[in-house]
Design a protein around this motif. Structure first.
Motif, PDB file in Angstrom:
ATOM      1  N   ALA A  20       0.612   6.947  -8.655  1.00  0.00           N
ATOM      2  CA  ALA A  20      -0.328   7.144  -7.544  1.00  0.00           C
ATOM      3  C   ALA A  20      -0.135   8.492  -6.862  1.00  0.00           C
ATOM      4  N   GLY A  21       0.947   9.195  -7.176  1.00  0.00           N
ATOM      5  CA  GLY A  21       1.189  10.493  -6.544  1.00  0.00           C
ATOM      6  C   GLY A  21       1.713  10.376  -5.135  1.00  0.00           C
ATOM      7  N   THR A  22       2.503   9.361  -4.893  1.00  0.00           N
ATOM      8  CA  THR A  22       3.086   9.177  -3.574  1.00  0.00           C
ATOM      9  C   THR A  22       4.581   8.905  -3.736  1.00  0.00           C
ATOM     10  N   TYR A  49       4.120  -4.347  -9.124  1.00  0.00           N
ATOM     11  CA  TYR A  49       2.767  -3.941  -8.752  1.00  0.00           C
ATOM     12  C   TYR A  49       1.832  -4.067  -9.947  1.00  0.00           C
ATOM     13  N   GLY A  50       0.692  -4.728  -9.707  1.00  0.00           N
ATOM     14  CA  GLY A  50      -0.292  -4.919 -10.757  1.00  0.00           C
ATOM     15  C   GLY A  50      -1.455  -3.955 -10.625  1.00  0.00           C
ATOM     16  N   TYR A  51      -2.493  -4.226 -11.412  1.00  0.00           N
ATOM     17  CA  TYR A  51      -3.654  -3.340 -11.479  1.00  0.00           C
ATOM     18  C   TYR A  51      -4.332  -3.174 -10.116  1.00  0.00           C
ATOM     19  N   ASP A  52      -4.581  -4.270  -9.403  1.00  0.00           N
ATOM     20  CA  ASP A  52      -5.250  -4.200  -8.109  1.00  0.00           C
ATOM     21  C   ASP A  52      -4.436  -3.389  -7.095  1.00  0.00           C
ATOM     22  N   ASP A  53      -3.129  -3.545  -7.153  1.00  0.00           N
ATOM     23  CA  ASP A  53      -2.256  -2.767  -6.261  1.00  0.00           C
ATOM     24  C   ASP A  53      -2.399  -1.274  -6.541  1.00  0.00           C
ATOM     25  N   MET A  54      -2.452  -0.917  -7.825  1.00  0.00           N
ATOM     26  CA  MET A  54      -2.551   0.491  -8.187  1.00  0.00           C
ATOM     27  C   MET A  54      -3.898   1.069  -7.770  1.00  0.00           C
ATOM     28  N   ILE A  55      -4.952   0.271  -7.903  1.00  0.00           N
ATOM     29  CA  ILE A  55      -6.270   0.737  -7.472  1.00  0.00           C
ATOM     30  C   ILE A  55      -6.267   1.044  -5.980  1.00  0.00           C
ATOM     31  N   ARG A  56      -5.674   0.142  -5.197  1.00  0.00           N
ATOM     32  CA  ARG A  56      -5.623   0.399  -3.748  1.00  0.00           C
ATOM     33  C   ARG A  56      -4.782   1.631  -3.438  1.00  0.00           C
ATOM     34  N   LEU A  57      -3.662   1.817  -4.114  1.00  0.00           N
ATOM     35  CA  LEU A  57      -2.833   3.003  -3.886  1.00  0.00           C
ATOM     36  C   LEU A  57      -3.602   4.277  -4.194  1.00  0.00           C
ATOM     37  N   TRP A  59      -6.893   4.666  -4.001  1.00  0.00           N
ATOM     38  CA  TRP A  59      -7.873   4.888  -2.948  1.00  0.00           C
ATOM     39  C   TRP A  59      -7.201   5.389  -1.671  1.00  0.00           C
ATOM     40  N   ILE A  60      -6.025   4.863  -1.380  1.00  0.00           N
ATOM     41  CA  ILE A  60      -5.277   5.347  -0.214  1.00  0.00           C
ATOM     42  C   ILE A  60      -5.002   6.841  -0.363  1.00  0.00           C
ATOM     43  N   ARG A  61      -4.608   7.255  -1.566  1.00  0.00           N
ATOM     44  CA  ARG A  61      -4.336   8.673  -1.823  1.00  0.00           C
ATOM     45  C   ARG A  61      -5.598   9.516  -1.594  1.00  0.00           C
ATOM     46  N   LYS A  62      -6.727   9.052  -2.087  1.00  0.00           N
ATOM     47  CA  LYS A  62      -7.969   9.801  -1.924  1.00  0.00           C
ATOM     48  C   LYS A  62      -8.390   9.882  -0.456  1.00  0.00           C
ATOM     49  N   MET A  63      -8.272   8.786   0.259  1.00  0.00           N
ATOM     50  CA  MET A  63      -8.653   8.788   1.672  1.00  0.00           C
ATOM     51  C   MET A  63      -7.710   9.665   2.492  1.00  0.00           C
ATOM     52  N   SER A  64      -6.439   9.669   2.124  1.00  0.00           N
ATOM     53  CA  SER A  64      -5.485  10.525   2.810  1.00  0.00           C
ATOM     54  C   SER A  64      -5.832  11.994   2.615  1.00  0.00           C
ATOM     55  N   GLU A  65      -6.222  12.352   1.399  1.00  0.00           N
ATOM     56  CA  GLU A  65      -6.613  13.729   1.114  1.00  0.00           C
ATOM     57  C   GLU A  65      -7.857  14.130   1.903  1.00  0.00           C
ATOM     58  N   ARG A  74      -6.970   1.038   6.973  1.00  0.00           N
ATOM     59  CA  ARG A  74      -6.772  -0.405   7.060  1.00  0.00           C
ATOM     60  C   ARG A  74      -8.055  -1.088   7.518  1.00  0.00           C
ATOM     61  N   ALA A  75      -8.722  -0.478   8.512  1.00  0.00           N
ATOM     62  CA  ALA A  75      -9.968  -1.051   9.003  1.00  0.00           C
ATOM     63  C   ALA A  75     -11.045  -1.010   7.930  1.00  0.00           C
ATOM     64  N   ALA A  76     -11.059   0.084   7.155  1.00  0.00           N
ATOM     65  CA  ALA A  76     -12.063   0.206   6.095  1.00  0.00           C
ATOM     66  C   ALA A  76     -11.842  -0.848   5.014  1.00  0.00           C
ATOM     67  N   PHE A  77     -10.585  -1.066   4.640  1.00  0.00           N
ATOM     68  CA  PHE A  77     -10.291  -2.079   3.630  1.00  0.00           C
ATOM     69  C   PHE A  77     -10.633  -3.482   4.132  1.00  0.00           C
ATOM     70  N   ASP A  78     -10.389  -3.705   5.437  1.00  0.00           N
ATOM     71  CA  ASP A  78     -10.645  -5.026   6.004  1.00  0.00           C
ATOM     72  C   ASP A  78     -12.100  -5.208   6.417  1.00  0.00           C
ATOM     73  N   GLU A  79     -12.880  -4.086   6.323  1.00  0.00           N
ATOM     74  CA  GLU A  79     -14.277  -4.087   6.744  1.00  0.00           C
ATOM     75  C   GLU A  79     -14.411  -4.540   8.198  1.00  0.00           C
TER      76      GLU A  79
END
Length: 280
Positions: A20-22, A49-57, A59-65, A74-79
Motif C-alpha cells: 500500500a506504500g505506507t 490482511y485480505g483483499y478488502d483490507d488492501m483495497i481500503r488501504l 484508497w486511504i493512500r489516494k485520499m491522503s495524497e 472515516r466519514a467518507a467511508f461511513d457515508e
C-alpha cells in the motif's frame, strides 16, 4: 511462459504496508481511530490482511495524497457526511495553503533582492526602506521594526520606518540618537528613578523626537505616510492579522528596563502628550 504464481489469501502487516506504500505504524493508527477495521489474528497472534483490507488501504493512500484528512476519510467511508461538504472544506484548506506558499515565495524573493533580514518583514515595510543602502540600517533598527510590526502590524511598522530613514540620512540626528541610547543604558538599577538626571534625559528625548518629526516633515516623509494607508488597503490586506491587542503584546514583550529608565520613558511620553495638546 510466465511462472504460475498463486496470490496469498491473506498477508501480514509488513507486506500489507509495503504494497500500500505506507508503514505498519500508520496501519496500526488507522485501526486505533477506526479508519480501518482491525482484522482477526492468525494462529501466531499476528494480524492478517485480505483483499478488502488492501483495497481500503489503497484508497486511504489516494485520499491522503489528495489532502483529505483522516477524520474526513472515516466519514467518507461511513457515508456519515456528504462528500461535497468534505471536498468543499478541502478546497478551502488547499486555497489557504496556496496563499501561504505564495507569501513564502514572495518573502524568499524579497530576501534575495534586499539581501538582508529586512526582506523578512512585510512588503509594506520592505518597500518603504528598499531605496536605502544595505548598510544604512542597523540591526537594532531592524529589531525595532520587527517588534513594531508584531505589535502594530505592517502599517505601524511602515510608518515607524520614517524615523529610521531620517536617522540613516541625517548624521547629526543619528549621533544624538546614539547619545541618548547610551544615556538610557546608563540608567541602571543603581540610579534613583527620581534623580534629576532622569527628568533631564526625558526632556532631551522629547526635544530629539520633535527634531525627528521636523526632519520627517521637511523630507516629505509624512506625505508618504498618508499614502501608506491606501497602499495597505490595496496590497497588504493579505498579511497575517495582528493576533493580539497592542496593550496585550506590550505586556508580553520583556525588556527588563530599570525603574529609572521606565520612569524616563513615562516622563518622555507625558512631555510629548503635553506638547501635542498645546499644539492642538
Amino acid at each position: 511462459m510466465y511462472p504460475s504464481v498463486t496470490p496469498p489469501r491473506e498477508v501480514k502487516i509488513g507486506d500489507a504496508a509495503a504494497f500500500a506504500g505506507t508503514t505498519p505504524r500508520a496501519i496500526r493508527h488507522y485501526h486505533q481511530i477506526g479508519l480501518l477495521p482491525e482484522p482477526e489474528r492468525g494462529g501466531d497472534g499476528r494480524r492478517r490482511y485480505g483483499y478488502d483490507d488492501m483495497i481500503r488501504l489503497l484508497w486511504i493512500r489516494k485520499m491522503s495524497e489528495a489532502g483529505i484528512s483522516l477524520d474526513d476519510m472515516r466519514a467518507a467511508f461511513d457515508e456519515a457526511r456528504d462528500i461535497e461538504d468534505v471536498l468543499g472544506r478541502l478546497e478551502e484548506t488547499l486555497a489557504a495553503q496556496e496563499a501561504d506558499i505564495k507569501r513564502q515565495r514572495a518573502a524568499v524573493q524579497r530576501l534575495r533582492v534586499v539581501g538582508s533580514p529586512l526582506g523578512l518583514l512585510s512588503p509594506l515595510v520592505t518597500g518603504r526602506l528598499s531605496h536605502l543602502p544595505s548598510d544604512a540600517l542597523r540591526p537594532s533598527d531592524l529589531d525595532a521594526l520587527l517588534v513594531t510590526e508584531r505589535i502594530l502590524g505592517p502599517l505601524g511598522a511602515a510608518i515607524q520606518a520614517s524615523v529610521f530613514i531620517t536617522l540613516a540620512t541625517d548624521p547629526d540626528l543619528r549621533a544624538e540618537a546614539d547619545r541618548l541610547d547610551a544615556a538610557d543604558a546608563a540608567l541602571d538599577d543603581t540610579v534613583d528613578p527620581h534623580d534629576p538626571q532622569v527628568e533631564e534625559l526625558a526632556a532631551q528625548h522629547c526635544a530629539h523626537h520633535k527634531a525627528l518629526l521636523q526632519a520627517i516633515e521637511a523630507a516629505g516623509l509624512d506625505a508618504d505616510e498618508e499614502k501608506l494607508f491606501e497602499i495597505y488597503d490595496a496590497e497588504a490586506s493579505g498579511e497575517e492579522d495582528v493576533q493580539m491587542s497592542a496593550f496585550e503584546a506590550v505586556t508580553k514583550m520583556p525588556y527588563g528596563f530599570s525603574a529609572a529608565r521606565t520612569r524616563c520613558m513615562e516622563l518622555t511620553a507625558q512631555l510629548l502628550d503635553a506638547d501635542l495638546s498645546a499644539g492642538s
